[in-house]
Design a protein around this motif. Sequence first.
Motif, PDB file in Angstrom:
ATOM      1  N   GLY A  65       7.327   4.207  -0.028  1.00 36.17           N
ATOM      2  CA  GLY A  65       7.709   3.262  -1.197  1.00 36.17           C
ATOM      3  C   GLY A  65       6.915   2.058  -1.130  1.00 36.17           C
ATOM      4  O   GLY A  65       6.858   1.403  -2.073  1.00 36.17           O
ATOM      5  N   ILE A  66       6.463   1.758   0.035  1.00 37.21           N
ATOM      6  CA  ILE A  66       5.371   0.417  -0.025  1.00 37.21           C
ATOM      7  C   ILE A  66       3.815   0.916  -0.733  1.00 37.21           C
ATOM      8  O   ILE A  66       3.466   0.059  -1.529  1.00 37.21           O
ATOM      9  CB  ILE A  66       4.912   0.075   1.524  1.00 37.21           C
ATOM     10  CG1 ILE A  66       6.471  -0.596   1.905  1.00 37.21           C
ATOM     11  CG2 ILE A  66       3.839  -0.752   1.350  1.00 37.21           C
ATOM     12  CD1 ILE A  66       6.306  -0.765   3.444  1.00 37.21           C
ATOM     13  N   LEU A  67       3.515   2.258  -0.233  1.00 31.14           N
ATOM     14  CA  LEU A  67       2.515   2.652  -1.275  1.00 31.14           C
ATOM     15  C   LEU A  67       2.492   2.739  -2.673  1.00 31.14           C
ATOM     16  O   LEU A  67       1.549   2.637  -3.406  1.00 31.14           O
ATOM     17  CB  LEU A  67       2.134   4.112  -0.601  1.00 31.14           C
ATOM     18  CG  LEU A  67       1.287   4.212   0.482  1.00 31.14           C
ATOM     19  CD1 LEU A  67       1.110   5.718   0.900  1.00 31.14           C
ATOM     20  CD2 LEU A  67      -0.403   3.687   0.336  1.00 31.14           C
ATOM     21  N   PRO A  77      -3.715  -1.956   0.329  1.00 29.25           N
ATOM     22  CA  PRO A  77      -2.626  -3.015   0.915  1.00 29.25           C
ATOM     23  C   PRO A  77      -3.205  -3.981   1.847  1.00 29.25           C
ATOM     24  O   PRO A  77      -4.295  -3.747   2.432  1.00 29.25           O
ATOM     25  CB  PRO A  77      -2.211  -1.539   1.883  1.00 29.25           C
ATOM     26  CG  PRO A  77      -3.216  -0.648   1.943  1.00 29.25           C
ATOM     27  CD  PRO A  77      -3.905  -0.632   0.589  1.00 29.25           C
ATOM     28  N   ASN A  78      -2.521  -4.864   2.079  1.00 31.30           N
ATOM     29  CA  ASN A  78      -2.600  -6.019   2.716  1.00 31.30           C
ATOM     30  C   ASN A  78      -1.988  -5.565   4.127  1.00 31.30           C
ATOM     31  O   ASN A  78      -0.537  -5.489   3.983  1.00 31.30           O
ATOM     32  CB  ASN A  78      -1.923  -7.174   2.187  1.00 31.30           C
ATOM     33  CG  ASN A  78      -1.888  -8.570   3.453  1.00 31.30           C
ATOM     34  OD1 ASN A  78      -1.442  -8.262   4.557  1.00 31.30           O
ATOM     35  ND2 ASN A  78      -2.583  -9.623   3.150  1.00 31.30           N
ATOM     36  N   LEU A  79      -2.681  -5.036   5.320  1.00 31.15           N
ATOM     37  CA  LEU A  79      -1.943  -4.622   6.382  1.00 31.15           C
ATOM     38  C   LEU A  79      -0.855  -5.486   6.930  1.00 31.15           C
ATOM     39  O   LEU A  79       0.081  -5.176   7.380  1.00 31.15           O
ATOM     40  CB  LEU A  79      -3.002  -4.206   7.384  1.00 31.15           C
ATOM     41  CG  LEU A  79      -4.152  -3.216   6.811  1.00 31.15           C
ATOM     42  CD1 LEU A  79      -4.877  -2.658   8.016  1.00 31.15           C
ATOM     43  CD2 LEU A  79      -3.024  -1.743   6.363  1.00 31.15           C
ATOM     44  N   ASP A  80      -1.218  -6.700   7.058  1.00 34.26           N
ATOM     45  CA  ASP A  80      -0.226  -7.703   7.517  1.00 34.26           C
ATOM     46  C   ASP A  80       0.980  -7.602   6.615  1.00 34.26           C
ATOM     47  O   ASP A  80       2.465  -7.624   7.273  1.00 34.26           O
ATOM     48  CB  ASP A  80      -0.589  -9.210   7.389  1.00 34.26           C
ATOM     49  CG  ASP A  80      -1.762  -9.412   8.690  1.00 34.26           C
ATOM     50  OD1 ASP A  80      -1.607  -8.413   9.807  1.00 34.26           O
ATOM     51  OD2 ASP A  80      -2.501 -10.310   8.473  1.00 34.26           O
ATOM     52  N   GLY A  81       0.993  -7.457   5.508  1.00 33.13           N
ATOM     53  CA  GLY A  81       1.952  -7.327   4.445  1.00 33.13           C
ATOM     54  C   GLY A  81       2.660  -6.175   4.738  1.00 33.13           C
ATOM     55  O   GLY A  81       3.925  -6.163   4.621  1.00 33.13           O
ATOM     56  N   LEU A  85       6.778  -5.650   5.855  1.00 33.10           N
ATOM     57  CA  LEU A  85       7.520  -4.808   4.987  1.00 33.10           C
ATOM     58  C   LEU A  85       8.494  -3.922   5.941  1.00 33.10           C
ATOM     59  O   LEU A  85       9.431  -3.626   5.548  1.00 33.10           O
ATOM     60  CB  LEU A  85       6.951  -4.489   3.551  1.00 33.10           C
ATOM     61  CG  LEU A  85       6.383  -5.115   2.623  1.00 33.10           C
ATOM     62  CD1 LEU A  85       5.529  -4.792   1.716  1.00 33.10           C
ATOM     63  CD2 LEU A  85       7.717  -5.949   1.930  1.00 33.10           C
ATOM     64  N   MET A  86       7.522  -3.168   6.761  1.00 37.72           N
ATOM     65  CA  MET A  86       8.046  -2.209   7.413  1.00 37.72           C
ATOM     66  C   MET A  86       9.070  -2.448   8.609  1.00 37.72           C
ATOM     67  O   MET A  86      10.093  -2.020   8.740  1.00 37.72           O
ATOM     68  CB  MET A  86       6.832  -1.406   8.132  1.00 37.72           C
ATOM     69  CG  MET A  86       6.146  -0.250   7.429  1.00 37.72           C
ATOM     70  SD  MET A  86       7.209   0.849   6.733  1.00 37.72           S
ATOM     71  CE  MET A  86       8.078   1.763   7.978  1.00 37.72           C
ATOM     72  N   ASN A  87       8.581  -3.651   9.164  1.00 43.67           N
ATOM     73  CA  ASN A  87       9.481  -4.389   9.961  1.00 43.67           C
ATOM     74  C   ASN A  87      10.913  -4.482   9.184  1.00 43.67           C
ATOM     75  O   ASN A  87      12.010  -4.021  10.042  1.00 43.67           O
ATOM     76  CB  ASN A  87       9.149  -5.642  10.538  1.00 43.67           C
ATOM     77  CG  ASN A  87       7.869  -5.521  11.504  1.00 43.67           C
ATOM     78  OD1 ASN A  87       7.590  -4.486  12.265  1.00 43.67           O
ATOM     79  ND2 ASN A  87       7.163  -6.428  11.747  1.00 43.67           N
TER      80      ASN A  87
END
Length: 185
Positions: A65-67, A77-81, A85-87
């Motif tokens: 869903g993020i992808l 993707p911004n990996l921190d973002g 979002l995953m958290n």
Amino acid sequence: MESLTQSVATIYKKLVIHLDKDELREEVNNQLLLTMKSSSAEEEYTKNLVKAIVFHVESTKALHGILQPLLLNEKYPNLDGVSQLMNRAQVRIENGMDELIPLYQEQIESEESNNDLVTQLEIYFTTTFTELRLTYRFVDAFGTESNKELFQPLFHFPAEEVGETILKYTRTYASLIFEKTLNQK
């Protein structure tokens, strides 16, 4: 221009070539062992396995869903973002377990298998765990600056199609890794 399948296959080939499969197998086995040790009886073990499977599958869905919007908007993707979002997604998944577990339980019970329930759940646990790890690896590589050229062709295809193809490759590789684990025992 190469096809979507060729692009995703190339990416997965590069991702998996550096994957320490023994380390992944050990991680899966350790997680299964922890799940078993935290369960006082077989019934609790099966419930804990189902809960873990739900968490793996729903987390993988959340990553996809993020992808989707990233692919749609041709953004890396911004990996921190992604991590933030995953958290949040995983907190929602945990909070929704009471509604999710019966849906998965029903699906699992409706499937025919030559295995007993515990073995089948352990197989699902292993493959869903591996799918989640491979999806994280994909997103991590996608968000790494040095890989932009490798991932750029994905922007030439419809985002939904890309997502489906990524999912197919993730499932295939997870199954292949798992199958090799079974054959080594």
